[in-house]
Write a protein that holds these residues in place. Sequence first.
Motif, short mmCIF file in Angstrom:
data_model
loop_
_atom_site.label_atom_id
_atom_site.label_comp_id
_atom_site.label_asym_id
_atom_site.label_seq_id
_atom_site.Cartn_x
_atom_site.Cartn_y
_atom_site.Cartn_z
N VAL A 132 34.55 38.17 45.61
CA VAL A 132 35.81 38.74 45.15
C VAL A 132 36.51 37.81 44.14
CG1 VAL A 132 38.08 39.61 45.87
CG2 VAL A 132 36.08 39.99 47.32
N SER A 133 36.30 36.53 44.29
CA SER A 133 36.92 35.57 43.36
C SER A 133 36.51 35.82 41.92
CB SER A 133 36.58 34.14 43.77
OG SER A 133 37.13 33.83 45.03
N ILE A 134 35.31 36.34 41.71
CA ILE A 134 34.88 36.65 40.35
C ILE A 134 35.81 37.70 39.74
CG2 ILE A 134 33.05 37.73 38.98
CD1 ILE A 134 32.43 34.91 39.61
N ALA A 135 36.24 38.67 40.53
CA ALA A 135 37.16 39.68 40.03
C ALA A 135 38.48 39.05 39.60
CB ALA A 135 37.41 40.75 41.09
N ALA A 136 38.95 38.08 40.38
CA ALA A 136 40.19 37.39 40.02
C ALA A 136 40.03 36.64 38.71
CB ALA A 136 40.60 36.42 41.13
N LEU A 137 38.88 35.98 38.52
CA LEU A 137 38.63 35.24 37.29
C LEU A 137 38.53 36.19 36.09
CD1 LEU A 137 35.99 32.68 38.61
CD2 LEU A 137 38.37 32.22 38.03
N VAL A 138 37.84 37.31 36.29
CA VAL A 138 37.71 38.27 35.19
C VAL A 138 39.07 38.84 34.81
CG1 VAL A 138 36.77 40.53 34.54
CG2 VAL A 138 35.34 38.89 35.77
N GLY A 190 40.12 41.74 24.14
CA GLY A 190 38.91 42.17 23.43
C GLY A 190 37.71 42.29 24.33
N ILE A 191 37.85 41.95 25.63
CA ILE A 191 36.72 41.98 26.55
C ILE A 191 36.49 43.40 27.01
CG2 ILE A 191 35.82 41.16 28.77
CD1 ILE A 191 37.66 38.68 28.41
N ARG A 192 35.32 43.94 26.75
CA ARG A 192 35.00 45.32 27.10
C ARG A 192 33.94 45.42 28.17
NH1 ARG A 192 35.65 49.17 23.49
NH2 ARG A 192 35.18 50.47 25.32
N GLY A 193 33.09 44.41 28.28
CA GLY A 193 32.01 44.48 29.25
C GLY A 193 31.72 43.13 29.85
N LEU A 194 30.96 43.14 30.93
CA LEU A 194 30.66 41.92 31.69
C LEU A 194 29.19 41.92 32.09
CD1 LEU A 194 31.88 39.39 33.16
CD2 LEU A 194 32.22 40.88 35.14
N ILE A 195 28.54 40.79 31.89
CA ILE A 195 27.18 40.56 32.40
C ILE A 195 27.25 39.37 33.35
CG2 ILE A 195 24.82 39.88 31.83
CD1 ILE A 195 25.17 41.35 29.16
N LEU A 196 26.74 39.55 34.56
CA LEU A 196 26.80 38.51 35.59
C LEU A 196 25.49 37.74 35.61
CD1 LEU A 196 28.47 40.66 38.38
CD2 LEU A 196 29.57 39.00 36.87
N ASN A 197 25.59 36.43 35.68
CA ASN A 197 24.41 35.57 35.69
C ASN A 197 24.23 34.98 37.09
OD1 ASN A 197 22.20 34.19 34.70
ND2 ASN A 197 23.39 32.55 33.75
N TYR A 204 24.27 42.58 43.74
CA TYR A 204 24.88 43.01 42.48
C TYR A 204 25.67 44.32 42.60
CZ TYR A 204 25.38 45.10 37.88
OH TYR A 204 25.88 45.73 36.78
N PRO A 205 25.15 45.40 43.22
CA PRO A 205 25.93 46.64 43.27
C PRO A 205 27.29 46.47 43.93
CG PRO A 205 23.66 47.08 43.86
CD PRO A 205 23.82 45.58 43.83
N ARG A 206 27.35 45.67 45.00
CA ARG A 206 28.63 45.46 45.66
C ARG A 206 29.59 44.67 44.78
NH1 ARG A 206 27.00 42.92 51.29
NH2 ARG A 206 25.06 42.42 50.17
N LEU A 207 29.06 43.63 44.10
CA LEU A 207 29.91 42.81 43.24
C LEU A 207 30.42 43.62 42.05
CD1 LEU A 207 31.08 40.03 42.83
CD2 LEU A 207 28.97 39.33 41.71
N LYS A 208 29.58 44.47 41.52
CA LYS A 208 29.99 45.35 40.41
C LYS A 208 31.14 46.26 40.85
CE LYS A 208 28.16 49.35 37.82
NZ LYS A 208 28.57 49.06 36.44
N TYR A 214 39.03 46.11 40.78
CA TYR A 214 40.17 45.21 40.57
C TYR A 214 40.45 44.94 39.08
CZ TYR A 214 40.52 44.10 45.54
OH TYR A 214 40.70 44.17 46.90
N CYS A 215 39.52 45.30 38.23
CA CYS A 215 39.68 44.99 36.79
C CYS A 215 39.48 46.26 35.96
CB CYS A 215 38.68 43.92 36.36
SG CYS A 215 38.74 42.41 37.34
N PRO A 216 40.40 47.23 36.04
CA PRO A 216 40.26 48.45 35.24
C PRO A 216 40.26 48.12 33.75
CG PRO A 216 42.47 48.28 36.18
CD PRO A 216 41.65 47.20 36.82
#
Length: 506
Positions: A132-138, A190-197, A204-208, A214-216
Amino acid sequence: MRHTFRKIVIAADRSGAGKTTVSCGLLAVLKKRGVKVQSFKCGPDYIDPMFHRRVLGVPSGNLDSFFTDAATLRRIFTKRVVESGAELALVEGVMGYYDGLGGVSSRASTWEIAHILNAPTILVMDAKGASVSIAALVRGMMEFGEKMSAENGRSTPGRPACTGDSGSASPSDGCRRTEPVKKAGSRQSGIRGLILNRVSPMFYPRLKSVIEAYCPGIEVLGYLPELPELKVPSRHLGLVEPGEIEDFQRWTERVAAQMEESVEVERLLEIAGVESPLKEDKPQPDRPQPVRIAVSEDEAFNFTYEENRALLRQLGAELVPFSPLHDAALPAEVDGLILSGGYPELYRDALHANASMRASVAEAVKHGLPTIAECGGYMYLQEAIEQVAMCGVLPGDAERKPRLVRFGYVEAETRRDSVLGPAGTVLRGHEFHRYDCDFNGADCTLTKPAAGHGHAATSARSYEGIYLTDSLAAGFPHFYYWSNPAALAHFLDSCRTWRKKQQGNF
């Protein structure tokens, strides 16, 4: 019919998140699909463009908003894309998305360049060990763009519109808009998309789902699993060069295969939009008298901005490559010499062993052949590198220091008339070196620019450097000559004068 193309920026929240891996993988995927791509790198980076070139087989470019103003940067970008006939321009970012001048400002950051180019951004984030922290960072990355836009009085950096140097957009520009962005955060960032490494396929499906909830306004476009064999090794000045990676072709194919499997490439291309550059109806100047310029190009000396090459050709230079490592002497009948930066310290014994080349260079420079020597090329002209004899044109023994000696942007103002023009000529570039000498010339005032504001602000700092004569410019800074094309034109005029002297016509 005007040339149309798509454009996309590949950025990250920090260095080491996987920008180069994702960029190279995407370039390889598109090349395999038959899409013609022109690549660029944000900032004063020589290594990443080498990776792009190895993948695509054509030179990459550098875009830097400290080196040039916004209008010049857009012209360089658009001209390169149009001349290459590319269908897509891919711009790889530098450091973290908002990281810019002095480490305390967004000036010259990837975010600023994306704004200038009006290009949507795909963010790469290392998600290993987080959820979930990744969503906060994004979300923080997206919302920070609003704050930066407000502070700088800027318009939306990522709006999908067509722009020329004026930054204007209209339906008559012949471009197709992509669908509107949902939230202000993605518009301003300007951020439109995200690729996770470094994400497991199962997680991945749950994180997506969590991130998009949280990040509309942002789409999670895919992932790369943790693949240790795909990690790009580094050395003291950054990544190793692609030629040093064992079986680079296999490395590229492995990354591309994984991206085909786990990244929504088609959706990424849709986000890239379509634009048609505005036509420039400017009279073409008369082409100057051509001159032959020897340019060092081998394993030891290969740090040359492609934009500098293009400007040299535009100003009438024929570039003649040569190798200080492998050739016996300078090319015949050249009118000037450029010794590029690179890694001469890694090849010092081989450079020393090629005594005939060292003698050829020393004789030419001492007899007044107009010469530019930057960083590694400057070290080659010195008496020695770590007590191993070099050309001996300039005093000094370049020695490795425990840490970087100079790092970052620099503005140089010449103190005397020289091969670069009259006293007071100003050029912008950067320094990035761990080797140093006790004295590096004193013919320029070099200034590290002030950056930031408030408690985080840094002050400008000046010092002396660079050797200048009527025929020589030598020092550690790497210059981006679009910052002052007149300086390069003056160098080439000196080369023409040299030719006349050699022909007895002066």
